[in-house]
Design a protein around this motif. Structure first.
Motif, PDB file in Angstrom:
ATOM      1  N   LEU A 207      41.788  31.053  31.800  1.00  0.00           N
ATOM      2  CA  LEU A 207      42.027  31.390  33.213  1.00  0.00           C
ATOM      3  C   LEU A 207      41.460  32.776  33.530  1.00  0.00           C
ATOM      4  CD1 LEU A 207      43.305  30.955  35.995  1.00  0.00           C
ATOM      5  CD2 LEU A 207      45.504  31.693  35.023  1.00  0.00           C
ATOM      6  N   ASP A 208      41.682  33.718  32.634  1.00  0.00           N
ATOM      7  CA  ASP A 208      41.116  35.059  32.852  1.00  0.00           C
ATOM      8  C   ASP A 208      39.588  34.993  32.900  1.00  0.00           C
ATOM      9  OD1 ASP A 208      43.554  36.917  32.697  1.00  0.00           O
ATOM     10  OD2 ASP A 208      43.771  35.713  30.890  1.00  0.00           O
ATOM     11  N   ALA A 209      39.008  34.204  32.006  1.00  0.00           N
ATOM     12  CA  ALA A 209      37.538  34.130  31.971  1.00  0.00           C
ATOM     13  C   ALA A 209      36.995  33.635  33.306  1.00  0.00           C
ATOM     14  CB  ALA A 209      37.080  33.222  30.830  1.00  0.00           C
ATOM     15  N   HIS A 210      37.653  32.619  33.880  1.00  0.00           N
ATOM     16  CA  HIS A 210      37.160  32.071  35.157  1.00  0.00           C
ATOM     17  C   HIS A 210      37.502  33.014  36.319  1.00  0.00           C
ATOM     18  CE1 HIS A 210      35.930  27.825  34.026  1.00  0.00           C
ATOM     19  NE2 HIS A 210      36.361  28.348  32.883  1.00  0.00           N
ATOM     20  N   LEU A 211      38.726  33.552  36.284  1.00  0.00           N
ATOM     21  CA  LEU A 211      39.159  34.366  37.433  1.00  0.00           C
ATOM     22  C   LEU A 211      38.422  35.709  37.499  1.00  0.00           C
ATOM     23  CD1 LEU A 211      41.098  34.652  39.835  1.00  0.00           C
ATOM     24  CD2 LEU A 211      42.797  35.598  38.247  1.00  0.00           C
ATOM     25  N   VAL A 212      38.295  36.367  36.360  1.00  0.00           N
ATOM     26  CA  VAL A 212      37.581  37.661  36.350  1.00  0.00           C
ATOM     27  C   VAL A 212      36.155  37.464  36.877  1.00  0.00           C
ATOM     28  CG1 VAL A 212      36.533  39.390  34.810  1.00  0.00           C
ATOM     29  CG2 VAL A 212      38.946  38.761  34.519  1.00  0.00           C
ATOM     30  N   THR A 213      35.494  36.391  36.401  1.00  0.00           N
ATOM     31  CA  THR A 213      34.111  36.142  36.836  1.00  0.00           C
ATOM     32  C   THR A 213      34.058  35.868  38.339  1.00  0.00           C
ATOM     33  OG1 THR A 213      33.718  35.165  34.660  1.00  0.00           O
ATOM     34  CG2 THR A 213      32.038  34.794  36.327  1.00  0.00           C
ATOM     35  N   PHE A 214      35.019  35.101  38.819  1.00  0.00           N
ATOM     36  CA  PHE A 214      35.052  34.779  40.249  1.00  0.00           C
ATOM     37  C   PHE A 214      35.242  36.055  41.090  1.00  0.00           C
ATOM     38  CE2 PHE A 214      37.752  33.347  43.947  1.00  0.00           C
ATOM     39  CZ  PHE A 214      36.715  32.780  44.669  1.00  0.00           C
ATOM     40  N   ILE A 215      36.197  36.881  40.677  1.00  0.00           N
ATOM     41  CA  ILE A 215      36.443  38.119  41.444  1.00  0.00           C
ATOM     42  C   ILE A 215      35.213  39.029  41.376  1.00  0.00           C
ATOM     43  CG2 ILE A 215      37.886  40.200  41.622  1.00  0.00           C
ATOM     44  CD1 ILE A 215      40.232  38.513  40.522  1.00  0.00           C
ATOM     45  N   ALA A 216      34.631  39.103  40.182  1.00  0.00           N
ATOM     46  CA  ALA A 216      33.430  39.943  40.025  1.00  0.00           C
ATOM     47  C   ALA A 216      32.338  39.470  40.976  1.00  0.00           C
ATOM     48  CB  ALA A 216      32.950  39.906  38.574  1.00  0.00           C
ATOM     49  N   ARG A 217      32.168  38.134  41.098  1.00  0.00           N
ATOM     50  CA  ARG A 217      31.138  37.594  41.988  1.00  0.00           C
ATOM     51  C   ARG A 217      31.474  37.902  43.453  1.00  0.00           C
ATOM     52  NH1 ARG A 217      27.135  33.695  42.491  1.00  0.00           N
ATOM     53  NH2 ARG A 217      26.373  34.622  40.557  1.00  0.00           N
ATOM     54  N   LEU A 218      32.762  37.761  43.819  1.00  0.00           N
ATOM     55  CA  LEU A 218      33.146  38.090  45.208  1.00  0.00           C
ATOM     56  C   LEU A 218      32.752  39.540  45.502  1.00  0.00           C
ATOM     57  CD1 LEU A 218      36.738  36.542  45.553  1.00  0.00           C
ATOM     58  CD2 LEU A 218      34.648  35.747  46.677  1.00  0.00           C
ATOM     59  N   GLU A 219      33.074  40.421  44.557  1.00  0.00           N
ATOM     60  CA  GLU A 219      32.777  41.843  44.782  1.00  0.00           C
ATOM     61  C   GLU A 219      31.267  42.079  44.811  1.00  0.00           C
ATOM     62  OE1 GLU A 219      36.974  43.690  43.207  1.00  0.00           O
ATOM     63  OE2 GLU A 219      35.261  43.878  41.869  1.00  0.00           O
ATOM     64  N   ASP A 220      30.554  41.441  43.896  1.00  0.00           N
ATOM     65  CA  ASP A 220      29.096  41.651  43.828  1.00  0.00           C
ATOM     66  C   ASP A 220      28.386  41.032  45.038  1.00  0.00           C
ATOM     67  OD1 ASP A 220      29.576  42.920  41.463  1.00  0.00           O
ATOM     68  OD2 ASP A 220      28.896  41.285  40.174  1.00  0.00           O
ATOM     69  N   ALA A 221      29.049  40.050  45.670  1.00  0.00           N
ATOM     70  CA  ALA A 221      28.436  39.419  46.854  1.00  0.00           C
ATOM     71  C   ALA A 221      28.914  40.096  48.140  1.00  0.00           C
ATOM     72  CB  ALA A 221      28.776  37.932  46.871  1.00  0.00           C
ATOM     73  N   GLY A 222      29.582  41.243  47.994  1.00  0.00           N
ATOM     74  CA  GLY A 222      29.995  41.999  49.189  1.00  0.00           C
ATOM     75  C   GLY A 222      31.249  41.456  49.851  1.00  0.00           C
ATOM     76  N   ARG A 223      32.041  40.668  49.112  1.00  0.00           N
ATOM     77  CA  ARG A 223      33.269  40.124  49.701  1.00  0.00           C
ATOM     78  C   ARG A 223      34.514  40.811  49.122  1.00  0.00           C
ATOM     79  NH1 ARG A 223      32.201  35.859  53.028  1.00  0.00           N
ATOM     80  NH2 ARG A 223      30.274  34.691  52.650  1.00  0.00           N
ATOM     81  N   THR A 224      34.406  42.096  48.871  1.00  0.00           N
ATOM     82  CA  THR A 224      35.508  42.880  48.292  1.00  0.00           C
ATOM     83  C   THR A 224      36.768  42.776  49.156  1.00  0.00           C
ATOM     84  OG1 THR A 224      33.767  44.369  47.625  1.00  0.00           O
ATOM     85  CG2 THR A 224      35.999  45.195  47.347  1.00  0.00           C
ATOM     86  N   ASN A 225      36.575  42.631  50.460  1.00  0.00           N
ATOM     87  CA  ASN A 225      37.725  42.562  51.377  1.00  0.00           C
ATOM     88  C   ASN A 225      38.665  41.394  51.079  1.00  0.00           C
ATOM     89  OD1 ASN A 225      35.560  40.878  52.241  1.00  0.00           O
ATOM     90  ND2 ASN A 225      36.652  40.538  54.157  1.00  0.00           N
ATOM     91  N   LEU A 226      38.171  40.387  50.360  1.00  0.00           N
ATOM     92  CA  LEU A 226      39.023  39.228  50.049  1.00  0.00           C
ATOM     93  C   LEU A 226      39.914  39.479  48.829  1.00  0.00           C
ATOM     94  CD1 LEU A 226      36.463  36.267  50.461  1.00  0.00           C
ATOM     95  CD2 LEU A 226      38.261  36.996  52.046  1.00  0.00           C
ATOM     96  N   VAL A 227      39.631  40.558  48.092  1.00  0.00           N
ATOM     97  CA  VAL A 227      40.302  40.758  46.801  1.00  0.00           C
ATOM     98  C   VAL A 227      41.466  41.757  46.941  1.00  0.00           C
ATOM     99  CG1 VAL A 227      39.950  41.365  44.369  1.00  0.00           C
ATOM    100  CG2 VAL A 227      38.052  40.399  45.686  1.00  0.00           C
ATOM    101  N   PRO A 228      42.705  41.307  46.689  1.00  0.00           N
ATOM    102  CA  PRO A 228      43.835  42.237  46.755  1.00  0.00           C
ATOM    103  C   PRO A 228      43.644  43.371  45.733  1.00  0.00           C
ATOM    104  CG  PRO A 228      44.603  39.967  46.441  1.00  0.00           C
ATOM    105  CD  PRO A 228      43.111  39.954  46.270  1.00  0.00           C
ATOM    106  N   PRO A 229      44.090  44.608  46.070  1.00  0.00           N
ATOM    107  CA  PRO A 229      43.821  45.758  45.200  1.00  0.00           C
ATOM    108  C   PRO A 229      44.241  45.554  43.740  1.00  0.00           C
ATOM    109  CG  PRO A 229      44.815  46.460  47.270  1.00  0.00           C
ATOM    110  CD  PRO A 229      44.778  44.971  47.297  1.00  0.00           C
TER     111      PRO A 229
END
Ligand SMILES: N[C@@H](CCC(=O)N[C@@H](CS)C(=O)NCC(=O)O)C(=O)O
Length: 257
Positions: A207-229
């Protein structure tokens, strides 16, 4: 018995490939009585359409996508990051410890109900990646190709239309954003205060492997606003680990970001 060996067909900027590579990197000890497997990596340049080759479509993944695994230990190649992850977890139990297997599996399924392509490329300034691949498939279909390659390309075209071309419509993207917000809310609730890994497990799971990658992609794609601090900190800590650094070699999850 000889140790099993696997070839992972992947691309360095493919989110689903990174999820699997990160699973392999954190896999832990093999199931008791089993010997350590060997994993080789073979990069498929999806930016140069290598996933559309006759060999790849007919012998590796009919969907023409990475990641995929080929091995002499199985009759068929394995494809789709979730299927591959379950297979890896059957060899390396700490990826899905029995005590938490069901929850890990359902959260991974929920995560994969999100179309990553929509969130990564909608509104992209780098042209139209879905249209580019579609045109390339159609170009090959106009050529004099073998019957089996024609059939494979036609199947790939149907998959591509359904998963990628359709995924860039604005109503669909809005739906994916709302799914992302719900998923991250649930994930945050499953990250106990002060815990390093999801569900408070002592070591990272699939779960960490999938979730960390997903969050990293959101941030790298400029969607940081979707990620809770708190999840942003969780992801940043994971990106500092030796395993993440080893697979990413200092790269972001998407090029030129
Ligand atoms: N559901 C699949 C999705 C795989 C996928 O879409 N891979 C992308 C890269 S992240 C790909 O191969 N794109 C090239 C193409 O669609 O032709 C999985 O989880 O593995």
């Amino acid at each position: 018995m000889e140790a099993a060996s696997y070839t992972l067909h992947h691309h360095r900027y493919s989110i689903c490939s990174i999820m699997v590579r990160y699973c392999i990197a954190i896999r832990g000890e093999p199931k008791s009585g089993m010997s350590e497997a060997t994993f080789f990596e073979k990069e498929i340049d999806i930016f140069a359409n290598e996933q559309l080759s006759e060999d790849f479509l007919c012998h590796v993944n009919p969907k023409g996508q990475v990641p995929a695994i080929t091995t002499s230990s199985l009759d068929q190649p394995l494809y789709d990051s979730v299927t591959i992850t379950h297979y890896l977890a059957s060899l390396y139990p700490s990826l899905m410890p029995p005590s938490h297997r069901q929850l890990i599996s359902s959260l991974i399924d929920l995560l994969h109900s999100i179309n990553f392509f929509s969130l990564s490329f909608a509104g992209s300034k780098n042209g139209d990646p879905a249209g580019h691949i579609k045109q390339e498939i159609q170009r090959r279909l106009r050529k004099d190709v073998s019957p089996r390659y024609r059939e494979a390309l036609e199947y790939k075209l149907a998959v591509h239309e359904a998963e990628k071309v359709y995924g860039l419509g604005s109503d669909f993207v809005t739906k994916m954003i709302s799914r992302t917000e719900s998923l991250l809310f649930i994930c945050q609730q499953n990250l106990p205060e002060g815990a390093r890994w999801m569900l408070g497990l002592p070591q990272p799971s699939a779960l960490d492997a999938h979730l960390v990658t997903f969050i990293a992609r959101l941030e790298d794609a400029g969607r940081t606003n979707l990620v809770p601090p708190r999840l942003s900190t969780y992801c940043a800590d994971a990106r500092e680990t030796e395993e993440w650094r080893r697979i990413m070699q200092g790269r972001k999850t998407a090029p030129g970001r």
